[in-house]
Design a protein around this motif. Structure first.
Motif, PDB file in Angstrom:
ATOM      1  N   LEU A 182      59.044  77.225  13.996  1.00  0.00           N
ATOM      2  CA  LEU A 182      58.854  75.940  13.334  1.00  0.00           C
ATOM      3  C   LEU A 182      58.170  76.164  11.989  1.00  0.00           C
ATOM      4  O   LEU A 182      57.250  76.963  11.874  1.00  0.00           O
ATOM      5  N   GLY A 183      58.651  75.449  10.977  1.00  0.00           N
ATOM      6  CA  GLY A 183      58.119  75.636   9.634  1.00  0.00           C
ATOM      7  C   GLY A 183      58.928  76.598   8.781  1.00  0.00           C
ATOM      8  O   GLY A 183      58.636  76.775   7.604  1.00  0.00           O
ATOM      9  N   THR A 184      59.963  77.210   9.380  1.00  0.00           N
ATOM     10  CA  THR A 184      60.818  78.124   8.610  1.00  0.00           C
ATOM     11  C   THR A 184      61.608  77.347   7.562  1.00  0.00           C
ATOM     12  O   THR A 184      62.179  76.293   7.848  1.00  0.00           O
ATOM     13  N   ARG A 185      61.634  77.864   6.364  1.00  0.00           N
ATOM     14  CA  ARG A 185      62.434  77.274   5.288  1.00  0.00           C
ATOM     15  C   ARG A 185      63.754  78.033   5.230  1.00  0.00           C
ATOM     16  O   ARG A 185      63.767  79.266   5.141  1.00  0.00           O
ATOM     17  N   VAL A 186      64.867  77.300   5.290  1.00  0.00           N
ATOM     18  CA  VAL A 186      66.181  77.935   5.316  1.00  0.00           C
ATOM     19  C   VAL A 186      67.083  77.385   4.215  1.00  0.00           C
ATOM     20  O   VAL A 186      66.944  76.231   3.795  1.00  0.00           O
ATOM     21  N   LYS A 187      67.989  78.242   3.800  1.00  0.00           N
ATOM     22  CA  LYS A 187      69.050  77.812   2.888  1.00  0.00           C
ATOM     23  C   LYS A 187      70.305  77.675   3.739  1.00  0.00           C
ATOM     24  O   LYS A 187      70.736  78.632   4.394  1.00  0.00           O
ATOM     25  N   VAL A 188      70.882  76.481   3.750  1.00  0.00           N
ATOM     26  CA  VAL A 188      72.092  76.228   4.538  1.00  0.00           C
ATOM     27  C   VAL A 188      73.245  75.968   3.571  1.00  0.00           C
ATOM     28  O   VAL A 188      73.145  75.095   2.695  1.00  0.00           O
ATOM     29  N   THR A 189      74.324  76.712   3.733  1.00  0.00           N
ATOM     30  CA  THR A 189      75.481  76.584   2.843  1.00  0.00           C
ATOM     31  C   THR A 189      76.695  76.135   3.627  1.00  0.00           C
ATOM     32  O   THR A 189      77.038  76.734   4.656  1.00  0.00           O
ATOM     33  N   ASN A 190      77.318  75.071   3.158  1.00  0.00           N
ATOM     34  CA  ASN A 190      78.565  74.583   3.740  1.00  0.00           C
ATOM     35  C   ASN A 190      79.687  75.519   3.283  1.00  0.00           C
ATOM     36  O   ASN A 190      80.032  75.569   2.103  1.00  0.00           O
ATOM     37  N   LEU A 191      80.251  76.279   4.223  1.00  0.00           N
ATOM     38  CA  LEU A 191      81.248  77.283   3.847  1.00  0.00           C
ATOM     39  C   LEU A 191      82.586  76.675   3.441  1.00  0.00           C
ATOM     40  O   LEU A 191      83.434  77.370   2.884  1.00  0.00           O
ATOM     41  N   ALA A 192      82.751  75.371   3.704  1.00  0.00           N
ATOM     42  CA  ALA A 192      84.005  74.714   3.322  1.00  0.00           C
ATOM     43  C   ALA A 192      84.025  74.310   1.854  1.00  0.00           C
ATOM     44  O   ALA A 192      85.079  74.324   1.207  1.00  0.00           O
ATOM     45  N   ASN A 193      82.850  73.955   1.309  1.00  0.00           N
ATOM     46  CA  ASN A 193      82.834  73.481  -0.083  1.00  0.00           C
ATOM     47  C   ASN A 193      81.821  74.220  -0.963  1.00  0.00           C
ATOM     48  O   ASN A 193      81.723  73.946  -2.163  1.00  0.00           O
ATOM     49  N   TYR A 212      68.254  73.327   0.792  1.00  0.00           N
ATOM     50  CA  TYR A 212      67.080  74.018   1.317  1.00  0.00           C
ATOM     51  C   TYR A 212      66.351  73.077   2.266  1.00  0.00           C
ATOM     52  O   TYR A 212      65.943  71.972   1.875  1.00  0.00           O
ATOM     53  N   LEU A 213      66.196  73.514   3.511  1.00  0.00           N
ATOM     54  CA  LEU A 213      65.658  72.658   4.562  1.00  0.00           C
ATOM     55  C   LEU A 213      64.477  73.320   5.251  1.00  0.00           C
ATOM     56  O   LEU A 213      64.321  74.539   5.200  1.00  0.00           O
ATOM     57  N   GLU A 252      82.553  64.705   8.260  1.00  0.00           N
ATOM     58  CA  GLU A 252      83.125  65.750   9.106  1.00  0.00           C
ATOM     59  C   GLU A 252      82.414  65.853  10.459  1.00  0.00           C
ATOM     60  O   GLU A 252      83.017  66.175  11.468  1.00  0.00           O
ATOM     61  N   GLY A 253      81.106  65.597  10.478  1.00  0.00           N
ATOM     62  CA  GLY A 253      80.361  65.682  11.729  1.00  0.00           C
ATOM     63  C   GLY A 253      79.882  67.082  12.027  1.00  0.00           C
ATOM     64  O   GLY A 253      78.693  67.347  12.119  1.00  0.00           O
ATOM     65  N   VAL A 254      80.805  68.026  12.184  1.00  0.00           N
ATOM     66  CA  VAL A 254      80.466  69.422  12.472  1.00  0.00           C
ATOM     67  C   VAL A 254      81.131  70.310  11.424  1.00  0.00           C
ATOM     68  O   VAL A 254      82.320  70.165  11.150  1.00  0.00           O
ATOM     69  N   ILE A 255      80.335  71.222  10.840  1.00  0.00           N
ATOM     70  CA  ILE A 255      80.869  72.110   9.808  1.00  0.00           C
ATOM     71  C   ILE A 255      80.407  73.546  10.072  1.00  0.00           C
ATOM     72  O   ILE A 255      79.436  73.780  10.799  1.00  0.00           O
ATOM     73  N   LYS A 256      81.115  74.478   9.466  1.00  0.00           N
ATOM     74  CA  LYS A 256      80.725  75.884   9.554  1.00  0.00           C
ATOM     75  C   LYS A 256      79.775  76.183   8.400  1.00  0.00           C
ATOM     76  O   LYS A 256      80.076  75.862   7.248  1.00  0.00           O
ATOM     77  N   VAL A 257      78.630  76.813   8.710  1.00  0.00           N
ATOM     78  CA  VAL A 257      77.617  77.036   7.688  1.00  0.00           C
ATOM     79  C   VAL A 257      77.068  78.460   7.766  1.00  0.00           C
ATOM     80  O   VAL A 257      77.243  79.162   8.763  1.00  0.00           O
ATOM     81  N   ARG A 258      76.384  78.822   6.689  1.00  0.00           N
ATOM     82  CA  ARG A 258      75.605  80.062   6.675  1.00  0.00           C
ATOM     83  C   ARG A 258      74.142  79.659   6.569  1.00  0.00           C
ATOM     84  O   ARG A 258      73.770  78.854   5.703  1.00  0.00           O
ATOM     85  N   ILE A 259      73.308  80.225   7.435  1.00  0.00           N
ATOM     86  CA  ILE A 259      71.891  79.885   7.486  1.00  0.00           C
ATOM     87  C   ILE A 259      71.094  81.130   7.128  1.00  0.00           C
ATOM     88  O   ILE A 259      71.200  82.165   7.797  1.00  0.00           O
TER      89      ILE A 259
END
Length: 259
Positions: free
Chosen positions: A109-120, A125-126, A155-162
């Protein structure tokens, strides 16, 4: 007479010698001594960092990573919105659906992540401040605000890189009771029951796209028939279930609450 006295004296000497030998072999023949400390079991306790403390949800125990250093994963992201807006997250913070936060099962908990939508290619940053998603095949649950920034609301559900990029202070975690409501006390919002699983799957997909990421299909048997029951979610209080039901009634007029 002197002869008898000599024999008697020799007999006394033999008897005394025998007693001395017995005492040397077993000086305490009637008692067995042991150290009290050898019979006590030693208990050890493990102290956990509040950010990585193990927790149990729906009968499954999760053991978070001790560190997010080097974490980089490709997986599937869903999002959660109004059903949890204003409620406590696993850190004890109040969930703001418009903020940039996320839920993850094992990142500290408290981890800062970069999430990238691989479709677009869009990124956000979350901060991980909640636990979940407890749905098979999902890696991370985004806030509505994060999903909007990534372009994945529809879309609801997407493929991402975390990718873990840092950390922020996190408070002592508390189990999210809305998600982890026990089956015996939960209120379920039932949307419909279908004999064909394909029909149930269509409704289930509609619910997920509308933000009900904890919706599910349950298979039950009724009067010899197998039915596929679609639920919009399970809630810890009747008030929560009532609010969800009121929003669903227009699209699914036959919806109702079970417990």
């Amino acid at each position: 007479m002197r002869r008898y006295n000599l024999v008697f004296a020799l007999l006394i000497i033999v008897l005394m010698s025998g007693c001395s030998t017995m005492n040397k072999l077993n000086p305490f023949p009637q008692h067995v001594y042991s150290s009290p400390s050898t019979n006590k079991a030693t208990k050890s306790t493990t102290a956990y960092d509040p950010k990585t403390k193990p927790y149990k949800v729906l009968g499954v125990t999760y053991y978070p990573l001790k560190s997010a250093s080097g974490y980089d994963e490709v997986g599937y992201a869903s999002w959660y919105g109004s059903d949890f807006h204003g409620k406590k997250t696993a850190t004890g913070e109040i969930y703001n659906m418009y903020g940039l936060t996320a839920a993850h099962k094992t990142l500290p908990l408290g981890t800062r992540v970069k999430v990238t939508n691989l479709a677009n290619g869009r990124s956000a940053y979350l901060v991980v401040n909640d636990r979940g998603p407890f749905v098979r095949g999902r890696t991370i649950d985004l806030s509505y605000g994060a999903a909007k920034q990534l372009g994945s609301v529809n879309e609801g559900v997407i493929k991402v890189r975390i990718t873990a990029v840092g950390t922020v202070p996190a408070t002592v975690p508390a189990v999210n009771k809305t998600v982890v409501a026990s089956a015996s006390k939960a209120y379920h919002v039932r949307v419909g029951a279908y004999s064909q699983r394909s029909n149930a799957a269509k409704v289930h997909n509609q619910l997920k796209q509308a933000g009900y990421v904890y919706s599910r299909i349950r298979q039950v048997e009724s009067n010899g028939r197998v039915l596929h029951v679609v639920q919009a979610g399970s809630y810890a209080s009747r008030d929560q279930a009532d609010r969800v039901l009121s929003r669903l009634k227009k699209a699914f007029p036959s919806s109702y609450i079970t417990s």
